[in-house]
Design a protein around this motif. Sequence first.
Motif, PDB file in Angstrom:
ATOM      1  N   VAL A  59       0.863  -1.183   0.000  1.00  0.00           N
ATOM      2  CA  VAL A  59       0.000   0.000   0.000  1.00  0.00           C
ATOM      3  C   VAL A  59       0.901   1.235   0.000  1.00  0.00           C
ATOM      4  N   GLN A  60       0.770   2.104  -0.999  1.00  0.00           N
ATOM      5  CA  GLN A  60       1.549   3.322  -1.070  1.00  0.00           C
ATOM      6  C   GLN A  60       0.604   4.520  -0.982  1.00  0.00           C
ATOM      7  N   VAL A  61       0.807   5.359  -0.019  1.00  0.00           N
ATOM      8  CA  VAL A  61      -0.035   6.546   0.145  1.00  0.00           C
ATOM      9  C   VAL A  61       0.843   7.750   0.390  1.00  0.00           C
ATOM     10  N   GLY A  62       0.252   8.863   0.147  1.00  0.00           N
ATOM     11  CA  GLY A  62       0.934  10.103   0.509  1.00  0.00           C
ATOM     12  C   GLY A  62       0.511  10.475   1.914  1.00  0.00           C
ATOM     13  N   ALA A  63      -0.204  11.587   2.030  1.00  0.00           N
ATOM     14  CA  ALA A  63      -0.723  12.003   3.336  1.00  0.00           C
ATOM     15  C   ALA A  63      -1.934  11.157   3.684  1.00  0.00           C
ATOM     16  N   LEU A  64      -2.043  10.718   4.922  1.00  0.00           N
ATOM     17  CA  LEU A  64      -3.159   9.873   5.380  1.00  0.00           C
ATOM     18  C   LEU A  64      -4.062  10.679   6.300  1.00  0.00           C
ATOM     19  N   HIS A  65      -5.318  10.793   5.962  1.00  0.00           N
ATOM     20  CA  HIS A  65      -6.297  11.494   6.782  1.00  0.00           C
ATOM     21  C   HIS A  65      -7.398  10.501   7.157  1.00  0.00           C
ATOM     22  N   GLY A  66      -7.566  10.178   8.401  1.00  0.00           N
ATOM     23  CA  GLY A  66      -8.577   9.199   8.842  1.00  0.00           C
ATOM     24  C   GLY A  66      -7.976   7.803   8.980  1.00  0.00           C
ATOM     25  N   ASP A  67      -8.909   6.779   9.067  1.00  0.00           N
ATOM     26  CA  ASP A  67      -8.471   5.392   9.315  1.00  0.00           C
ATOM     27  C   ASP A  67      -8.042   4.713   8.028  1.00  0.00           C
ATOM     28  N   LEU A  68      -7.171   3.734   8.211  1.00  0.00           N
ATOM     29  CA  LEU A  68      -6.735   2.887   7.099  1.00  0.00           C
ATOM     30  C   LEU A  68      -7.173   1.452   7.374  1.00  0.00           C
ATOM     31  N   HIS A  69      -7.914   0.807   6.463  1.00  0.00           N
ATOM     32  CA  HIS A  69      -8.372  -0.589   6.613  1.00  0.00           C
ATOM     33  C   HIS A  69      -7.665  -1.462   5.587  1.00  0.00           C
ATOM     34  N   LEU A  70      -6.997  -2.490   6.070  1.00  0.00           N
ATOM     35  CA  LEU A  70      -6.301  -3.416   5.170  1.00  0.00           C
ATOM     36  C   LEU A  70      -7.032  -4.756   5.166  1.00  0.00           C
ATOM     37  N   HIS A  71      -7.303  -5.324   4.006  1.00  0.00           N
ATOM     38  CA  HIS A  71      -7.995  -6.619   3.875  1.00  0.00           C
ATOM     39  C   HIS A  71      -7.132  -7.546   3.046  1.00  0.00           C
ATOM     40  N   GLN A  72      -6.774  -8.669   3.658  1.00  0.00           N
ATOM     41  CA  GLN A  72      -5.966  -9.649   2.922  1.00  0.00           C
ATOM     42  C   GLN A  72      -6.879 -10.499   2.060  1.00  0.00           C
ATOM     43  N   GLY A  73      -6.544 -10.772   0.874  1.00  0.00           N
ATOM     44  CA  GLY A  73      -7.363 -11.609  -0.005  1.00  0.00           C
ATOM     45  C   GLY A  73      -7.411 -13.043   0.484  1.00  0.00           C
ATOM     46  N   VAL A  74      -8.570 -13.704   0.358  1.00  0.00           N
ATOM     47  CA  VAL A  74      -8.763 -15.086   0.791  1.00  0.00           C
ATOM     48  C   VAL A  74      -8.708 -16.000  -0.425  1.00  0.00           C
ATOM     49  N   GLY A  75      -7.869 -17.025  -0.358  1.00  0.00           N
ATOM     50  CA  GLY A  75      -7.760 -17.954  -1.468  1.00  0.00           C
ATOM     51  C   GLY A  75      -8.947 -18.892  -1.519  1.00  0.00           C
ATOM     52  N   PRO A  76      -9.047 -19.780  -2.509  1.00  0.00           N
ATOM     53  CA  PRO A  76     -10.167 -20.719  -2.634  1.00  0.00           C
ATOM     54  C   PRO A  76     -10.186 -21.711  -1.474  1.00  0.00           C
ATOM     55  N   VAL A  77     -11.388 -22.005  -0.950  1.00  0.00           N
ATOM     56  CA  VAL A  77     -11.543 -22.969   0.136  1.00  0.00           C
ATOM     57  C   VAL A  77     -11.268 -24.370  -0.392  1.00  0.00           C
ATOM     58  N   LYS A  78     -10.495 -25.145   0.320  1.00  0.00           N
ATOM     59  CA  LYS A  78     -10.174 -26.501  -0.117  1.00  0.00           C
ATOM     60  C   LYS A  78     -11.397 -27.398   0.018  1.00  0.00           C
ATOM     61  N   VAL A  79     -11.712 -28.141  -1.033  1.00  0.00           N
ATOM     62  CA  VAL A  79     -12.849 -29.066  -1.022  1.00  0.00           C
ATOM     63  C   VAL A  79     -12.296 -30.484  -1.165  1.00  0.00           C
ATOM     64  N   PRO A  80     -12.150 -31.212  -0.066  1.00  0.00           N
ATOM     65  CA  PRO A  80     -11.580 -32.567  -0.150  1.00  0.00           C
ATOM     66  C   PRO A  80     -12.535 -33.535  -0.842  1.00  0.00           C
ATOM     67  N   ALA A  81     -11.968 -34.466  -1.569  1.00  0.00           N
ATOM     68  CA  ALA A  81     -12.755 -35.527  -2.220  1.00  0.00           C
ATOM     69  C   ALA A  81     -11.960 -36.818  -2.083  1.00  0.00           C
ATOM     70  N   GLU A  82     -12.006 -37.407  -0.896  1.00  0.00           N
ATOM     71  CA  GLU A  82     -11.079 -38.478  -0.540  1.00  0.00           C
ATOM     72  C   GLU A  82     -11.653 -39.882  -0.651  1.00  0.00           C
ATOM     73  N   LEU A  83     -12.875 -39.994  -1.150  1.00  0.00           N
ATOM     74  CA  LEU A  83     -13.472 -41.324  -1.248  1.00  0.00           C
ATOM     75  C   LEU A  83     -12.744 -42.161  -2.288  1.00  0.00           C
ATOM     76  N   ALA A  84     -12.473 -43.403  -1.941  1.00  0.00           N
ATOM     77  CA  ALA A  84     -11.912 -44.338  -2.914  1.00  0.00           C
ATOM     78  C   ALA A  84     -12.976 -44.683  -3.948  1.00  0.00           C
ATOM     79  N   ALA A  85     -12.563 -45.404  -4.979  1.00  0.00           N
ATOM     80  CA  ALA A  85     -13.518 -45.793  -6.021  1.00  0.00           C
ATOM     81  C   ALA A  85     -14.642 -46.634  -5.422  1.00  0.00           C
ATOM     82  N   GLN A  86     -15.806 -46.572  -6.045  1.00  0.00           N
ATOM     83  CA  GLN A  86     -16.940 -47.368  -5.563  1.00  0.00           C
ATOM     84  C   GLN A  86     -16.591 -48.856  -5.581  1.00  0.00           C
ATOM     85  N   PRO A  87     -17.072 -49.613  -4.604  1.00  0.00           N
ATOM     86  CA  PRO A  87     -16.747 -51.045  -4.573  1.00  0.00           C
ATOM     87  C   PRO A  87     -17.348 -51.781  -5.761  1.00  0.00           C
ATOM     88  N   ALA A  88     -16.600 -52.720  -6.278  1.00  0.00           N
ATOM     89  CA  ALA A  88     -17.093 -53.531  -7.391  1.00  0.00           C
ATOM     90  C   ALA A  88     -18.090 -54.568  -6.885  1.00  0.00           C
TER      91      ALA A  88
END
Length: 680
Positions: free
Chosen positions: A13-42
């Motif tokens: 974040v690059q600013v010159g003069a700051l007047h008032g509050d500064l709010h910083l928000h970190q970006g959120v990456g994609p939520v992990k969606v596990p898919a751990e089931l083995a193949a269906q039984p034969a």
Amino acid sequence: MGNQNSGDVHNLVQVGALHGDLHLHQGVGPVKVPAELAAQPANFVDREPQQASLDALLVAPRGARAGWAVISGPKGVGKSALGLHWSHRASRSFEHGQIYFDIGQNGFERTVDHCLRSLGVPGDGIPVSLDDKIALLRSETNGRRLLFFFDDVADLEEVERLLPASGHSLVLCTSRQDAAALAADGVRSIRLAELEPPHALEYLRRSGLAERIDAEPEAAAELVERCGYLPIALHVVSGLLHRKGSWSITRAVRELSDQGRRRRHFHEAFAALDLAIEQLPAEQADLYALLGVFPGPVFGIGAVAALADLAESAAEHRLDELHGTCLVEENDQEQRRFHDLVREHAAEAARELGADRRDAALRRLVDWYRRQGAFADRMVMEPSRLRVVDDDVTGTNPFSADEALEWLERERVNLLAVVRLAVERAWHIDVVALCDGPLWALHNQHKHYSDMLWALGEAVGSAQELEDLVAEARMRSLRGQLLMERGALSEALRECAQAVQVAEQAGHRRVLASALEFQGKVLHARADFAAAVGLFERSRRLNEELGRPRGVALQEYLMGKALTGLSQHDEALVVLRTALERMAEFPNDKRVPSRIQVAMAAAHQALGQHEQAIPVLQQAISATRERKASFDLAEPLEMLADCLHATGRPGSRDHLVEALAIYEQAHSPAAERVRRKLTE
């Protein structure tokens, strides 16, 4: 210092003069969606009711608590296959993923670690303490739709700590521990049994063996039976048949009939049972081994208590513990049983007990069945009836009449198994006592011809081994009665004639009177009514000399039936009324008066007096229904149908249909006669 950047940064974040509050928000990456089931039984088959039970959890309201289901059963019954098959089917209901972990191989804390990593928590973000890990897992699962599939859970109560506080999630476990006791905690307990025979065959069909099964259907049915209908064994057999492409199904059956080879093929299942028994407390392991010598397919608490020389309360507790570890199953008759492969394993364990201990246990068991059977016999039939082995039945009878008949029916297969055991061990007096007592009492109410004919044949042989002429005459008479009921009249007459000869040789007047009665009944069935009357009269005189009024009444009843056969109907009615009056001295005997009434109705029918016969038959039917003697209902139902038809009243067909069902269940030749009436 200038407002400049040199170097790599992730967020700037690059600013010159700051007047008032500064709010910083970190970006959120994609939520992990596990898919751990083995193949269906034969080759998955069936389990439709269990899948429906799991399906119901998807829509059940739960609030802020995940659903929880436990599939339990012994090793190899198909717990993991069902869990995996259903999890795939239901996966779309869990948009935030499906997590699988084998708790049995990894333990509880590693399971928590795995779940956190699967949900995207980096390794350095996982807390050190177990409580903190569980707290973080709850935070990570909050508000999400997740399926957790935990395989081979030893301690189900530990899993409860992992339940997400989200009604949208579901935890599915497999375990060799029964989960019924956790129902109050919201567990859906699903206990698996072996496959039904058609589904076991379908499993082999789906594994590429359809043509070979169709070519040998009877051998295929025997093959799945030898597998105990367990998927683990069916899987082994499928692989064996594919490896041995030249083998027929019959050859595979022969392979599994050899105990050593069978043990080798099913080594995985037996090894799992070895481990399960090693983990049992000593008293449970000991009972498991003793149950390996139990001769019948199911065992009740009283029988197990006798076998193990325990109080019933202790036997019940130990059985409950074995049930909890899925080593024994329970049926709807409050009896327990083994899966077939578990039974084999228990039999192996029993061999380690030593011959003396096995013999003592079996001796106690046979004595228990004799005593309980004697009590039931005396409650179902007249206590003073002829019995050639007079078992000591002092004390309070534990049965009511209904309970005694229910016990006899419930224990029939075990009683036959105990007879077989007694034959094998040359315990001849037990063979005779069980056949003459509880098994004969049951036969007089409900017919099971093939089993009873076999048992009485063995009883004749046991009586001969004992050189007991009285017992031999009695057993031959009873066997002759069964042969007569099956329509084998020539063989029945030979058996009964020999019974009379042996009884005369023994010089036992009461047994002789009984043998004459049975021979007379066979002659009656052959329509030789005059000869039958002569034998019944001779038996009547012997009973009179012996001071046995009930025996006199029985012979008068039989004479009345034979007189009807001779068309002496009025004389028959006189004799039958005398017999009925005499039976008033025996209020506990409900069977004979009903039979006399049926004979009286037959005489009325022969005289064309259908209106008089109808109320007599209705009374006999009502009394017979009260004592729950199904076979004895068939004849009066058929006769009532004939009377209703003759008088033009409704209801004839309904009575014939009911009579036919009874005759067919008993495999009686009378069924064909009723079928003809229904088609006329």
